[in-house]
Design an enzyme around this catalytic site. Structure first.
Site, PDB file in Angstrom:
ATOM      1  N   TYR A  23      35.709 -10.237  -2.510  1.00 33.69           N
ATOM      2  CA  TYR A  23      35.124 -10.329  -1.176  1.00 33.69           C
ATOM      3  C   TYR A  23      33.619 -10.533  -1.262  1.00 33.69           C
ATOM      4  O   TYR A  23      32.920  -9.841  -2.003  1.00 33.69           O
ATOM      5  CB  TYR A  23      35.412  -9.061  -0.362  1.00 33.69           C
ATOM      6  CG  TYR A  23      34.795  -9.109   1.021  1.00 33.69           C
ATOM      7  CD1 TYR A  23      35.365  -9.861   2.018  1.00 33.69           C
ATOM      8  CD2 TYR A  23      33.603  -8.444   1.291  1.00 33.69           C
ATOM      9  CE1 TYR A  23      34.796  -9.954   3.274  1.00 33.69           C
ATOM     10  CE2 TYR A  23      33.009  -8.527   2.551  1.00 33.69           C
ATOM     11  CZ  TYR A  23      33.616  -9.280   3.536  1.00 33.69           C
ATOM     12  OH  TYR A  23      33.035  -9.382   4.772  1.00 33.69           O
ATOM     13  N   TYR A  76       7.641  27.972  33.717  1.00 35.21           N
ATOM     14  CA  TYR A  76       8.263  27.580  32.464  1.00 35.21           C
ATOM     15  C   TYR A  76       7.521  26.441  31.760  1.00 35.21           C
ATOM     16  O   TYR A  76       7.462  26.390  30.538  1.00 35.21           O
ATOM     17  CB  TYR A  76       9.705  27.121  32.711  1.00 35.21           C
ATOM     18  CG  TYR A  76      10.703  28.228  32.931  1.00 35.21           C
ATOM     19  CD1 TYR A  76      10.303  29.541  33.142  1.00 35.21           C
ATOM     20  CD2 TYR A  76      12.064  27.950  32.935  1.00 35.21           C
ATOM     21  CE1 TYR A  76      11.219  30.550  33.356  1.00 35.21           C
ATOM     22  CE2 TYR A  76      12.998  28.945  33.141  1.00 35.21           C
ATOM     23  CZ  TYR A  76      12.587  30.250  33.355  1.00 35.21           C
ATOM     24  OH  TYR A  76      13.501  31.230  33.563  1.00 35.21           O
ATOM     25  N   ARG A 113       4.851  28.482  30.060  1.00 40.33           N
ATOM     26  CA  ARG A 113       5.290  29.644  29.288  1.00 40.33           C
ATOM     27  C   ARG A 113       6.325  29.295  28.215  1.00 40.33           C
ATOM     28  O   ARG A 113       6.341  29.907  27.142  1.00 40.33           O
ATOM     29  CB  ARG A 113       5.877  30.688  30.248  1.00 40.33           C
ATOM     30  CG  ARG A 113       6.281  31.957  29.576  1.00 40.33           C
ATOM     31  CD  ARG A 113       6.819  33.059  30.473  1.00 40.33           C
ATOM     32  NE  ARG A 113       7.167  32.695  31.811  1.00 40.33           N
ATOM     33  CZ  ARG A 113       8.279  33.107  32.434  1.00 40.33           C
ATOM     34  NH1 ARG A 113       9.156  33.849  31.786  1.00 40.33           N
ATOM     35  NH2 ARG A 113       8.520  32.779  33.684  1.00 40.33           N
TER      36      ARG A 113
END
Length: 505
Positions: free
Chosen positions: A52, A279, A282
Site C-alpha cells: 500500500y 465571582y 473572587r
C-alpha cells in the site's frame, strides 16, 4: 540554525521558524535514518509485490496494483487529486509551521522518502517561498490530505505559491530563488500528504498565544481588582492549599505577586462593608487555574505530535512496512477543543469584570461607563458590548468539533475527527480572547485613573503604563475600535509577558 531530527521539535521552535524565520536544516542522524528506510521502499519496488502506498491505489482503491513504470505518475496524480481545499488561504505563519512540521515528520525516517525531498522543502522555507493552502477541506482522518496536498503541489512546481507580497505559479517562484521542483518517486506523494501537520501547525501556534493570554488575563484581573477596590484575600495561600488543585494554587500565587504591595488596597482595608467580591474577582483562581492545568496537558499532546510519525504505511529499517492509523487526528483535534473551552471561560470571566468596571451600580463609585461627562458622553458603554459579543462567540466556538464524524472515502475512512475544523476555530477563539482582554485592560486602566493619587502595586502600575503606551486616557468620546486593535496587537506581540515571567508553563 534549527536542525531537524524528527525527535526534539517543540512549540517554541515552531514559533521561531513561523514568526521569526529561523533557518532550518536536516540533522545528519535524520538523514541516515531516511536513507536506510528509503532503501526499504526501493526494495519493495524492485520486488513487485503489492504494498500500500508504494505500488497500489489509495484508500478504497488500494486493491488496484500499479505497474512499476507508472509509480511516479501514481504519486503525482495523488497530490493533484487530493488538492481539493477551498476557502480562505491559511496565513503565512501557519503554512510555514506546516512546512516545518511536515519536514520534521519525514525526518523521522518512517515515511521512506528521500532526504532530498526534506531538503527541498527546507530550501523553500528558508527562501521564503510558501504554498497557497486553502484552510477548508480536511477532516483530519487520513491526515490533513487536502491542505498537505496543496503544500506538496507547490513543492513539485504545480500549485500557486507566494514569495513576500508576490503570488504566482510555484515553478516560477522557485526559479526566482534558484530552486528546482521535486520530481516525486515511489511513495513520496503519500509521504507528503498523509499526516496531521496542517491542524497541528494551526493548533501549536494558537496554543502558544493562549499561553501568553493566560498570563495577560491575570494582569487584567489584578488591574480590575484594584480599580474596583476589591480584596486579594480570596487568593490567600491557605484557601488554595485547602483544595489542593495545582493550577488554582499557581494562579492565586501569580495574583498575589501582581497585587502586592498596594496603596489602593491599604486605603480600603478597614471600614469596607463588603464581606466578599463577586465571582468574577473572587473566583479567578478557580477559573484560571483549571485553564492552566488543561493548557499544560494540551501543550504536552501537541509537543508529542510535532515529532510523531503519522504516515501510512510506516517504513521500518528492518525491511518491514506496517499499515496502521497514526494519521488519525483525534489527539490534537480533541485538545484543540479543550483549548477553545479555555478561551471561552477566560473570555466570559474577563467580560464580567469589564461589565463591573463600567456598570454604575457595581463599579464602586467610578463614573458610569467610565465617561468623563456621563449622559453627554457614552464612555465605554459600547466597549463592553463588543466584549460581550466576542465572549458569546467564544462560547459557540467551544462546542466540540472532534466529536463529529462523517464517513469519507467510500466508507473506508468511517470514523474521522474533524481536527482541522477544531484547530481553525481555536485560532478564532484565541483572537477573540485577545480582544476581550484588551478591552478589560483599557477599562481597568481608565478605572485606575479615578483612584489617583493612590498607587497600585509595582506590577499593576507597569501594566497601566504599558496600556498608556498604546491607548491614551479618555478625555471625551472617541471611536474605541482603533484603541482595542492597537492594544490587542501589543498583547499579541508579548508586550505584557515580562510581568508574569515567574510562571513556567
Amino acid at each position: 540554525m534549527l536542525q531537524l531530527d524528527g525527535r526534539s521539535l517543540r512549540i517554541a521552535d515552531v514559533l521561531a521558524v513561523a514568526d521569526h524565520r529561523m533557518p532550518v536544516g536536516l540533522a545528519a542522524d535524520a538523514r541516515a535514518r531516511m536513507e536506510a528506510t528509503r532503501r526499504v521502499v526501493q526494495a519493495a519496488v524492485d520486488h513487485g509485490a503489492p504494498v500500500y502506498g508504494v505500488n497500489t491505489g489509495f484508500g478504497k482503491l488500494s486493491e488496484v496494483t500499479i505497474a512499476t513504470p507508472q509509480l511516479a505518475a501514481l504519486q503525482r496524480n495523488l497530490v493533484r487529486s487530493h488538492a481539493a481545499g477551498v476557502g480562505d488561504a491559511l496565513p503565512e505563519r501557519e503554512v510555514r509551521a506546516m512546512m516545518l512540521l511536515r519536514a520534521n515528520v519525514l525526518a523521522t525516517g518512517y515515511a521512506g522518502a528521500r532526504a532530498s525531498v526534506v531538503e527541498r522543502l527546507l530550501d523553500m522555507l528558508n527562501a521564503g517561498v510558501w504554498a497557497v493552502v486553502p484552510e477548508q477541506g480536511s477532516v483530519g482522518a487520513s491526515g490533513d490530505l487536502a491542505p498537505l496536498a496543496h503544500l506538496a503541489l507547490a513543492l513539485i512546481g504545480e500549485g500557486p505559491a507566494r514569495l513576500g507580497d508576490r503570488e504566482g505559479p510555484s515553478a516560477e517562484l522557485l526559479q526566482v530563488v534558484g530552486l528546482e521542483p521535486v520530481v516525486l518517486e515511489a511513495k513520496e506523494g503519500l509521504a507528503l500528504i498523509n499526516g496531521t501537520q496542517a491542524h497541528t501547525a494551526v493548533a501549536s501556534l494558537a496554543a502558544a498565544e493562549l499561553t501568553s493570554l493566560w498570563r495577560v488575563a491575570h494582569v487584567a484581573t489584578a488591574m480590575s481588582l484594584e480599580a474596583l477596590l476589591g480584596t486579594p484575600d480570596a487568593f490567600d495561600v491557605r484557601i488554595q492549599n485547602a483544595r489542593g488543585q495545582i493550577g488554582q494554587a499557581e494562579s492565586a500565587a501569580l495574583l498575589r505577586t501582581l497585587l502586592m504591595p498596594s496603596e489602593i488596597r491599604e486605603s480600603h482595608r478597614h471600614g469596607d462593608p463588603r464581606v466578599q467580591d463577586a465571582y468574577a474577582l473572587r473566583c479567578v483562581p478557580q477559573v484560571h487555574g483549571p485553564a492552566l492545568d488543561t493548557l499544560r496537558f494540551a501543550r504536552g499532546i501537541i509537543d508529542r505530535e510535532l515529532n510523531a510519525a503519522t504516515d501510512n504505511p510506516l517504513v521500518l529499517d528492518t525491511g518491514e512496512l506496517l499499515s496502521g492509523g497514526n494519521f488519525h487526528g483525534q489527539a490534537v483535534g480533541m485538545v484543540s477543543d479543550f483549548l477553545a473551552i479555555i478561551c471561552a471561560n477566560l473570555a466570559v470571566i474577563s467580560e464580567r469584570r469589564t461589565d463591573r468596571l463600567v456598570h454604575p451600580d457595581f463599579n464602586q463609585g467610578l463614573p458610569p461607563f467610565l465617561a468623563a461627562s456621563p449622559g453627554l458622553e457614552s464612555g465605554h458603554m459600547m466597549t463592553q458590548v463588543s466584549a460581550a459579543a466576542l465572549a458569546s462567540e467564544c462560547k459557540a466556538l467551544a462546542h466540540p468539533h472532534s466529536v463529529d464524524s462523517i464517513p469519507t472515502d467510500g466508507n473506508k475512512e468511517d470514523v474521522v475527527p474533524m481536527a482541522m475544523g477544531a484547530a481553525t476555530r481555536l485560532r478564532r477563539s484565541v483572537r477573540n480572547l485577545r480582544h476581550v482582554l484588551a478591552i478589560e485592560l483599557i477599562c481597568a486602566a481608565e478605572g485606575l485613573e479615578h483612584r489617583r493619587p493612590l498607587r497600585s502595586s509595582d506590577a499593576v502600575e507597569q501594566a497601566h503604563a504599558l496600556v498608556r503606551q498604546h491607548v491614551a486616557r479618555s478625555d471625551g468620546d472617541r471611536p474605541p475600535g482603533p484603541d482595542i486593535t492597537r492594544l490587542a496587537n501589543a498583547i499579541a506581540s508579548g508586550a505584557f509577558d515580562d510581568l508574569t515571567s515567574s510562571v513556567v508553563i
